[in-house]
Design a protein around this motif. Structure first.
Motif, PDB file in Angstrom:
ATOM      1  N   UNK A 100       1.170  -1.058   2.605  1.00  0.00           N
ATOM      2  CA  UNK A 100       0.132  -1.617   1.733  1.00  0.00           C
ATOM      3  C   UNK A 100      -0.027  -3.111   1.986  1.00  0.00           C
ATOM      4  N   UNK A 101       1.096  -3.818   2.167  1.00  0.00           N
ATOM      5  CA  UNK A 101       1.017  -5.252   2.439  1.00  0.00           C
ATOM      6  C   UNK A 101       0.222  -5.514   3.712  1.00  0.00           C
ATOM      7  N   UNK A 102       0.476  -4.730   4.756  1.00  0.00           N
ATOM      8  CA  UNK A 102      -0.254  -4.922   6.004  1.00  0.00           C
ATOM      9  C   UNK A 102      -1.725  -4.516   5.862  1.00  0.00           C
ATOM     10  N   UNK A 103      -1.987  -3.490   5.074  1.00  0.00           N
ATOM     11  CA  UNK A 103      -3.371  -3.105   4.791  1.00  0.00           C
ATOM     12  C   UNK A 103      -4.123  -4.268   4.156  1.00  0.00           C
ATOM     13  N   UNK A 116      -3.743 -16.167   3.286  1.00  0.00           N
ATOM     14  CA  UNK A 116      -2.407 -16.741   3.109  1.00  0.00           C
ATOM     15  C   UNK A 116      -1.612 -15.969   2.066  1.00  0.00           C
ATOM     16  N   UNK A 117      -2.257 -15.610   0.960  1.00  0.00           N
ATOM     17  CA  UNK A 117      -1.557 -14.853  -0.079  1.00  0.00           C
ATOM     18  C   UNK A 117      -1.152 -13.481   0.448  1.00  0.00           C
ATOM     19  N   UNK A 118      -2.055 -12.840   1.205  1.00  0.00           N
ATOM     20  CA  UNK A 118      -1.734 -11.527   1.762  1.00  0.00           C
ATOM     21  C   UNK A 118      -0.555 -11.611   2.730  1.00  0.00           C
ATOM     22  N   UNK A 172      -7.260   5.819   1.777  1.00  0.00           N
ATOM     23  CA  UNK A 172      -7.849   4.529   1.419  1.00  0.00           C
ATOM     24  C   UNK A 172      -8.208   3.729   2.668  1.00  0.00           C
ATOM     25  N   UNK A 173      -7.410   3.878   3.728  1.00  0.00           N
ATOM     26  CA  UNK A 173      -7.772   3.251   5.002  1.00  0.00           C
ATOM     27  C   UNK A 173      -9.067   3.856   5.530  1.00  0.00           C
ATOM     28  N   UNK A 174      -9.210   5.170   5.373  1.00  0.00           N
ATOM     29  CA  UNK A 174     -10.461   5.820   5.767  1.00  0.00           C
ATOM     30  C   UNK A 174     -11.635   5.282   4.963  1.00  0.00           C
ATOM     31  N   UNK A 224      -5.337  -8.697  -3.677  1.00  0.00           N
ATOM     32  CA  UNK A 224      -6.406  -8.428  -2.710  1.00  0.00           C
ATOM     33  C   UNK A 224      -7.768  -8.374  -3.397  1.00  0.00           C
ATOM     34  N   UNK A 225      -7.819  -7.750  -4.578  1.00  0.00           N
ATOM     35  CA  UNK A 225      -9.075  -7.649  -5.309  1.00  0.00           C
ATOM     36  C   UNK A 225      -9.610  -9.018  -5.701  1.00  0.00           C
ATOM     37  N   UNK A 226      -8.754  -9.838  -6.301  1.00  0.00           N
ATOM     38  CA  UNK A 226      -9.192 -11.164  -6.749  1.00  0.00           C
ATOM     39  C   UNK A 226      -9.615 -12.019  -5.568  1.00  0.00           C
TER      40      UNK A 226
END
Length: 456
Positions: A70-73, A20-22, A242-244, A344-346
């Motif tokens: 980045x948001x979609x990642x 939800x946050x993403x 980073x996607x890789x 994303x990390x948290x």
């Protein structure tokens, strides 16, 4: 299926809160930059030939491109993890005659419900951020003083449609591992982690790696007068790399964990041995925890080093990159990207650690004390942070070297050691306390009941 989907969301709130946050960030980001585009369009319509400002569309396009990607990642990563946490329940549904189509529909229903839940707050946050950013740009002469963010709903509707499209596409990919195999095999796979990365995922990772390298080569071959474009290509290349890392994460994480964990075993014979075994044995889980840390370090490090390299460049063609206004824009972009990566990390670390409640209970039943479990978790947290920082540093180093080649002619960029140290320390400060705090909550309660209750 709707009732089952909502029941799963209530049962595993940690995973879906992260999703939800993403999604909230994705909707807010697209609303923000879509509103800036609408501002320029409306200004041109009101006064033909006029624009909202010399840099407004450029900022909305270039700045927004990276932020939205980045948001979609982050959305795809969060959704993939949410589905993996439901693997056992979805596999059980398959064994009692749920079809692959019904399973996919369940996952799609969860994505749609979560997206609709965060849409209104995301719209509000994005519109407010657009007005604030436009005000700041007007103060710096990059937007016409008289323009205002229009009240048109088009950017909001586009943001909702894009978020739904990405979420539904990601849900199809995430559910494939369960629906593409027989029900009994899916149930077996849910009880143990696969030993190796699947070939399609590995091939996709190799493709992303090649794409990232090509983008960095494009950045490195830009002439000095196109340093802004070189910077965008380098930053986009860092994101693709980073996607890789995310796609080939289990393999890379296992290799680094083995290298870093080997000296830990003799230093901490009990907790160190168990932590090292956990990290190497559950490479997918480690990859889920490591990728957001690498995202945070990789993007933040790339932005900081590129800005310092541009500032220290002796070439007069780099003045636009090193100007006060451009530095401010890069700092704003860095803050936004760091926000995405930190969230994303948290979210991921909390969900990954909370999902190990049954594992901790089993260790307690065979004699492990709470203090021993905390020592094990501390060692795991430190190793996880180290793996993430190393992967992120490698990506940032490659992207910064490409940018430095374009701007200065040297492959060695100017590295602000203090700022990079703070980035690494910030990543560790997010990783270790998140894992320990969630682990403390997860090891409480009667161990026998937690084992009987299963996962979650």
């Amino acid at each position: 299926m709707a009732a089952i989907a909502l029941g799963q969301m209530r049962r595993r709130p940690a995973a879906f809160i992260g999703l939800a946050v993403a999604l909230f960030l994705a909707v807010a980001t697209m609303t923000l930059f879509g509103s800036l585009f609408a501002t320029d369009v409306m200004a041109s319509a009101a006064t033909p030939g006029a624009t909202a400002g010399p840099g407004l569309v450029v900022i909305a396009g270039v700045f927004g491109e990276i932020a939205v990607l980045v948001a979609f990642f982050v959305v795809v990563n969060a959704l993939g993890f949410a589905v993996r946490q439901q693997h056992r329940e979805l596999a059980l549904l398959r064994t009692i005659a749920a079809t692959p189509r019904q399973t996919r529909r369940l996952v799609r229903g969860q994505v749609i419900a979560t997206t609709l839940l965060v849409t209104a707050p995301g719209w509000g946050a994005g519109a407010a951020a657009a007005r604030r950013l436009l005000t700041e740009l007007q103060r710096r002469g990059m937007a016409a003083p008289g323009v205002r963010v229009p009240g048109t709903p088009v950017p909001m509707l586009v943001a909702l449609a894009a978020a739904l499209a990405v979420g539904l596409a990601a849900s199809a990919v995430a559910a494939r591992r369960i629906t593409a195999i027989a029900p009994a095999a899916a149930l077996t796979a849910s009880s143990a982690e696969q030993g190796r990365t699947g070939e399609p995922r590995l091939l996709a990772g190799i493709g992303a790696l090649v794409g990232g390298v090509l983008l960095l080569r494009l950045a490195a071959t830009r002439p000095p007068e196109q340093s802004d474009k070189a910077g965008q290509a380098a930053l986009l290349g860092a994101l693709v790399l980073l996607i890789a890392v995310a796609l080939a994460g289990p393999l890379a994480a296992r290799v680094l964990a083995a290298a870093l964990g080997a000296p830990v075993r003799p230093l901490a014979p009990g907790a160190g041995w168990l932590a090292d075994a956990n990290l190497r044995g559950y490479a997918r889980r480690l990859s889920s925890a490591v990728v957001p840390v690498a995202l945070l370090v990789g993007l933040s490090g790339t932005m900081v080093i590129m800005t310092r390299t541009a500032e220290h460049s002796a070439s007069g063609t780099a003045t636009s990159v090193a100007s006060a206004t451009d530095v401010w824009l890069r700092q704003a972009e860095l803050a936004l990207l760091a926000c995405f990566a930190a969230v994303s990390t948290v979210n991921t670390l909390v969900a990954v650690t909370a999902d190990r409640r049954r594992e901790f209970a089993l260790l307690r039943l065979v004699g492990a004390t709470r203090s021993q479990l905390l020592r094990m978790l501390t060692t795991e947290a430190v190793l996880t942070a180290a793996v993430g920082v190393l992967l992120g540093t490698a990506v940032a180093g490659a992207a910064s070297a490409a940018f430095s080649t374009a701007v200065t002619g040297s492959v060695v960029p100017s590295v602000p050691m203090a700022a990079c140290g703070w980035i690494a320390a910030g990543a560790a400060a997010l990783t270790v306390p998140c894992i320990l705090a969630t682990g403390l909550a997860a090891i409480h309660g009667p161990a026998a009941e937690l084992v009987r209750g299963g996962r979650g």
